[in-house]
Each structure stands twice: as C-alpha cells, then as structure tokens.
Write a protein that holds these residues in place. Structure first.
Motif, mmCIF file in Angstrom:
data_model
loop_
_atom_site.group_PDB
_atom_site.id
_atom_site.type_symbol
_atom_site.label_atom_id
_atom_site.label_comp_id
_atom_site.label_asym_id
_atom_site.label_seq_id
_atom_site.Cartn_x
_atom_site.Cartn_y
_atom_site.Cartn_z
ATOM 1 N N LEU A 304 0.827 -1.211 0.000
ATOM 2 C CA LEU A 304 0.000 0.000 0.000
ATOM 3 C C LEU A 304 0.862 1.262 0.000
ATOM 4 C CD1 LEU A 304 -2.854 -0.984 2.502
ATOM 5 C CD2 LEU A 304 -2.952 -0.889 -0.001
ATOM 6 N N LEU A 305 1.970 1.217 0.729
ATOM 7 C CA LEU A 305 2.856 2.375 0.763
ATOM 8 C C LEU A 305 3.490 2.638 -0.595
ATOM 9 C CD1 LEU A 305 4.641 2.097 4.233
ATOM 10 C CD2 LEU A 305 3.175 3.941 3.430
ATOM 11 N N ILE A 306 3.832 1.582 -1.305
ATOM 12 C CA ILE A 306 4.386 1.766 -2.655
ATOM 13 C C ILE A 306 3.367 2.450 -3.552
ATOM 14 C CG2 ILE A 306 5.150 0.544 -4.729
ATOM 15 C CD1 ILE A 306 6.442 -1.539 -2.865
ATOM 16 N N LEU A 307 2.098 2.049 -3.424
ATOM 17 C CA LEU A 307 1.044 2.698 -4.204
ATOM 18 C C LEU A 307 0.910 4.174 -3.839
ATOM 19 C CD1 LEU A 307 -1.848 0.065 -4.314
ATOM 20 C CD2 LEU A 307 -0.727 1.126 -6.282
ATOM 21 N N LEU A 308 0.933 4.465 -2.543
ATOM 22 C CA LEU A 308 0.766 5.849 -2.093
ATOM 23 C C LEU A 308 1.984 6.708 -2.402
ATOM 24 C CD1 LEU A 308 -0.897 5.237 1.394
ATOM 25 C CD2 LEU A 308 -1.977 6.294 -0.602
ATOM 26 N N VAL A 309 3.167 6.153 -2.129
ATOM 27 C CA VAL A 309 4.399 6.945 -2.174
ATOM 28 C C VAL A 309 4.943 7.097 -3.586
ATOM 29 C CG1 VAL A 309 6.837 6.852 -1.521
ATOM 30 C CG2 VAL A 309 5.080 6.497 0.201
ATOM 31 N N ARG A 310 4.891 6.023 -4.379
ATOM 32 C CA ARG A 310 5.488 6.067 -5.715
ATOM 33 C C ARG A 310 4.445 6.273 -6.811
ATOM 34 N NH1 ARG A 310 8.838 8.255 -8.622
ATOM 35 N NH2 ARG A 310 9.806 7.080 -10.299
ATOM 36 N N SER A 311 3.392 5.444 -6.790
ATOM 37 C CA SER A 311 2.387 5.539 -7.851
ATOM 38 C C SER A 311 1.569 6.815 -7.743
ATOM 39 C CB SER A 311 1.461 4.322 -7.804
ATOM 40 O OG SER A 311 2.166 3.129 -8.042
ATOM 41 N N GLY A 312 1.238 7.219 -6.513
ATOM 42 C CA GLY A 312 0.407 8.408 -6.320
ATOM 43 C C GLY A 312 0.983 9.672 -6.925
ATOM 44 N N PRO A 313 2.222 10.052 -6.577
ATOM 45 C CA PRO A 313 2.801 11.262 -7.170
ATOM 46 C C PRO A 313 2.932 11.205 -8.689
ATOM 47 C CG PRO A 313 4.006 10.662 -5.198
ATOM 48 C CD PRO A 313 3.060 9.533 -5.486
ATOM 49 N N VAL A 314 3.230 10.017 -9.240
ATOM 50 C CA VAL A 314 3.332 9.892 -10.695
ATOM 51 C C VAL A 314 1.972 10.118 -11.341
ATOM 52 C CG1 VAL A 314 3.806 8.277 -12.580
ATOM 53 C CG2 VAL A 314 5.341 8.376 -10.626
ATOM 54 N N PHE A 315 0.917 9.584 -10.736
ATOM 55 C CA PHE A 315 -0.442 9.780 -11.257
ATOM 56 C C PHE A 315 -0.795 11.265 -11.289
ATOM 57 C CE2 PHE A 315 -5.029 10.205 -10.697
ATOM 58 C CZ PHE A 315 -5.517 9.356 -11.683
ATOM 59 N N ILE A 316 -0.453 11.976 -10.216
ATOM 60 C CA ILE A 316 -0.756 13.416 -10.147
ATOM 61 C C ILE A 316 0.114 14.198 -11.129
ATOM 62 C CG2 ILE A 316 -0.689 15.445 -8.653
ATOM 63 C CD1 ILE A 316 -1.309 13.557 -6.309
ATOM 64 N N SER A 317 1.406 13.849 -11.193
ATOM 65 C CA SER A 317 2.329 14.551 -12.077
ATOM 66 C C SER A 317 1.922 14.424 -13.539
ATOM 67 C CB SER A 317 3.751 13.998 -11.875
ATOM 68 O OG SER A 317 4.644 14.516 -12.831
ATOM 69 N N ALA A 318 1.437 13.250 -13.919
ATOM 70 C CA ALA A 318 1.057 13.026 -15.319
ATOM 71 C C ALA A 318 -0.094 13.921 -15.748
ATOM 72 C CB ALA A 318 0.697 11.554 -15.526
ATOM 73 N N ARG A 319 -0.852 14.413 -14.790
ATOM 74 C CA ARG A 319 -1.971 15.309 -15.119
ATOM 75 C C ARG A 319 -1.479 16.596 -15.777
ATOM 76 N NH1 ARG A 319 -4.929 18.406 -16.597
ATOM 77 N NH2 ARG A 319 -6.970 19.098 -15.858
ATOM 78 N N PHE A 320 -0.241 16.995 -15.477
ATOM 79 C CA PHE A 320 0.292 18.261 -15.990
ATOM 80 C C PHE A 320 1.322 18.044 -17.098
ATOM 81 C CE2 PHE A 320 -0.782 18.627 -11.492
ATOM 82 C CZ PHE A 320 -1.736 19.642 -11.538
ATOM 83 N N ASP A 321 1.459 16.802 -17.555
ATOM 84 C CA ASP A 321 2.432 16.485 -18.603
ATOM 85 C C ASP A 321 1.873 16.854 -19.968
ATOM 86 O OD1 ASP A 321 4.153 15.186 -20.475
ATOM 87 O OD2 ASP A 321 4.819 13.808 -18.902
#
Length: 416
Positions: A304-321
């Motif tokens: 769950l931490l990998i999802l929150l810590v690594r996947s979460g920021p990438v998901f948000i960052s891709a919104r502005f790519d």
C-alpha cells in the motif's frame, strides 16, 4: 547442505521452466520475473532446501544484477531526462522520497517497521530493468507513454541508488556526497575512452570492429569489462556496485548513440539468457516465506505504501504532462493510471536496499523478506493491471472506430 553444482543445476532448471510456464498463461499476463522469484522460494532454504546461495552463485547473481542496471542505463536517453519530461520525473521522485520518509516515520513510531531510511528509499524505486522487456514486448517503448515511463524509471532507479550511497553510508552524508562526486568525475573520465577508440583511422577501432563478429567477440568483452570496471570502481569508493553498473550503461549508450543492434542482441542473450535469471531466482531464495506469512500486515503495509508513495505522485504529475514540446494533449485518466502502476513496479533496487540494510544490521531478516515480497507483488500485479487497462482502452477505441465506420457506411449507402 546442497553443493554448489547441485544448487546451480536447480537454479538453471528454474530459469528454463519459468518462460515456458509464462508462455502457457494467456497473453503472458504473469511476468516471467514473478515465476523466477516463486521458483527461487520453492527451491530455496526456506521450502525444499535443494539450493543454496554460495559465494560462487552470489558472484553470478551480482553479475546478473549489474547487467540489469547496465541495460537500464543503456536505454536512457540523456536528452530526454534532461528535458521537460525528465525534470518533471525528477521532481516527482523527490516528492515520492519526501512522502516516503513521512509515512515510514509513522510506521517506525507505530513499531510496524524498522530501518526507516532504507525502507523509505526502497519505496521510491522503479524497476526499469524489469519493465524494459515488458514494454518492449508490448511495443510501447517508442510511444509518448513509453518515453514517460522511461523518464520516471530512470530516476526511480538512479535516485534510490544515489540515496543509498548518501543516506545509508557509514561515513556520513557530507563525506558520502564528496565520495560520490569523485566517483562521478572518475566515471566521466572513463567515458572518454570509448570516444577515443572510435576515432576514424584508429588501428584499435579497426581491430575491435573486425573481432566483433569472430570468436574474439571484442565488443561483448569490452562491454563486460566496462561493467566490471565501473562496478569495481564504485566498490572501491565504498559505493554500491549497481551505481557503477548504471553508469556503465550510460557510457555504453554514449559510445553507441545510434544503438548497435548486433551488440544489443548479444548482450541481451548473455544477460536474459543466463545471468539475470540467476539474480531473480536467488532473490526468491532469500525470501523467508514463513516469516512473511507470520506477519502479513507488514507485507500489506509495504504494498500500500508503494502505491501511495510512488504511484500516487506519478499519477498526479502526469496530469500536468504536455510532452517534450509542451503542446501535447494531457494524458487520459487511463494512461495516467498505467503510468502510475508501471512506476510503482519495483524489485531490483528493493533487493539491493534490503541487502544493504540487513548487512549493516539495521533491518531484520523478516522485514527484509516482507519488503522483497512486496516488490515481487508489485512486479506481478502492477504491470498486469497496466496491461489490462491498456488493452481494455484499445478494445474500446476499436469498438468506437468500428461503430464510426458502420455509421459512415450507412450514410453513404442509405436504405431506400
């Protein structure tokens, strides 16, 4: 205790059986890497105990890990990671690291995990070397989505490796940064050697080219020399050898900026045909499945931490790519989810971090096994989820396209 020969035999058997089993699964939904890990668990000392990791097999495993990182470094486009997408990927990884330290501090206070720094670093990793064959088989490497995954993967491997050198060293952070700087200077100096060898009219270059297709296999031998030399150089500076392997991949790409299909085929044969499978099988052998099963909450927490810590920021960052030129349309939610799942896929760096922490005595074997098992779960589930999401998206677009064609045909040929 099993002999080295018997252990190597069973490890090689696992390396042969894994791709055969993976091929039996429809659409290859189960990555071969996961089967290699599972096979390692089964033959390892914690289950059947028919294979052990002696010093000889450890050497082969380390070479496999080195080649995995060399190939990852080789795939990185320097211009891409220094551009707009690369800078965004770096900022995203730094945000992941900050989040990781925050969550791990809470886990440490709650007594759920120890070795907070090591766990935080492991949570921010991306298994770019593991993802490459998956992306290559899917034909996604040359797409915008694939290039973005490569950007996040580059910093998801390089960032944790640098963090290991700086934050997990016994010499202190400032001294570690100085040593790391010296290593970078030494690696840059090494990078000029291939350039001098490639000069037109160079006698040595002619000999290398002539021997590349003979039994001398000069280009392969030079690549192995580059890997071993940079890994040994990193070790001599007190840094993790995978940093040297990653640097070797960068240097090899600089020496062959347009790529070298024949050399790549040979290196892939050596790496994925022999040494890299040994690394994954022996990684599975190190997992104490009984210790993991005795405290499943730790394993679930890590995933769950990998999802929150690594996947979460990438998901948000891709919104502005908006792509390298800043004019591309934003990624869809489906594509952002794929990016997040691929970026959260981690294993080789997790194995390396866990090994460093256990060797230093800051992490228990049980927690190290749970951390590696969590990495294995991400390799099994995350690319599978991304693949299913992508294929469903393609299916939906195909259906829409068919509907449009039928509608167009009806307009051209109206019923009387």
């Amino acid at each position: 205790m099993p002999s080295v020969g018997a252990s190597l035999f069973w490890i090689v058997v696992c390396a042969v059986v894994a791709p055969l089993l993976a091929g039996l699964v429809p659409r290859k939904l189960v990555p071969e890497v996961v089967l290699l890990l599972l096979a390692g668990i089964i033959i390892g000392p914690h289950v059947l105990d028919i294979a052990v990791e002696g010093s000889e097999i450890t050497l082969l495993s380390d070479l496999g890990l080195g080649l995995l990182f060399l190939l990852a470094g080789y795939e990185i486009d320097t211009a891409e990671i220094t551009g707009r997408g690369g800078r965004r990927a770096l900022a995203t990884w730094l945000a992941s690291l900050a989040l990781a330290f925050g969550f791990v501090w809470l886990l440490t206070v709650a007594g759920i995990a120890n070795a907070g720094t090591a766990v935080a670093i492991a949570l921010t990793s991306t298994a770019l070397g593991t993802l490459l064959p998956i992306l290559r088989d899917a034909g996604a490497l040359d797409s915008r989505l694939g290039r973005t995954i490569l950007n996040h993967g580059a910093f998801g491997e390089l960032g944790p490796v640098v963090a290991i050198a700086v934050l997990l060293s016994s010499r202190g952070s400032l001294a570690s940064i100085a040593v790391l700087g010296l290593f970078v200077v030494a690696a840059v100096l090494v990078a000029f050697i291939p350039e001098r060898l490639r000069r037109e009219g160079s006698r040595i270059a002619a000999i290398i080219r002539a021997g590349s297709e003979t039994s001398s296999q000069t280009t392969v031998r030079l690549t192995v020399l580059l890997l071993v030399a940079l890994s040994a150089l990193a070790a001599s500076f007190g840094l993790d050898a995978i940093l040297g392997a990653f640097a070797a991949g960068f240097i090899l790409r600089r020496a062959t900026p347009e790529g070298h299909e024949m050399l790549e085929t040979k290196i892939n044969g050596l790496a994925f045909g022999f040494l890299i499978p040994i690394f994954f099988v022996t990684s599975g052998m190190a997992i104490d499945i009984e210790a993991v099963a005795s405290d499943p909450g730790v394993l679930v927490s890590f995933v769950l931490l990998i999802l929150l810590v690594r996947s979460g920021p990438v998901f948000i960052s891709a919104r502005f790519d908006r792509g390298s030129n800043g004019t591309d349309p934003p990624f869809t939610v489906r594509e952002r989810t794929q990016l997040a799942l691929y970026a959260g896929t981690g294993l080789p760096v997790i194995v390396a971090v866990a090994g460093v922490a256990v060797d230093s005595g800051t992490m228990s074997t049980a927690h190290a096994s749970a951390l590696v098992a969590a990495g294995a779960i991400t390799v099994l589930l995350f690319p599978l989820g991304a693949s299913l999401i992508g294929s469903s998206g393609v299916r939906r677009l195909d259906l829409e396209s068919d509907a449009e064609e039928r509608h167009s045909a009806n307009d051209e040929n109206p019923r009387s």
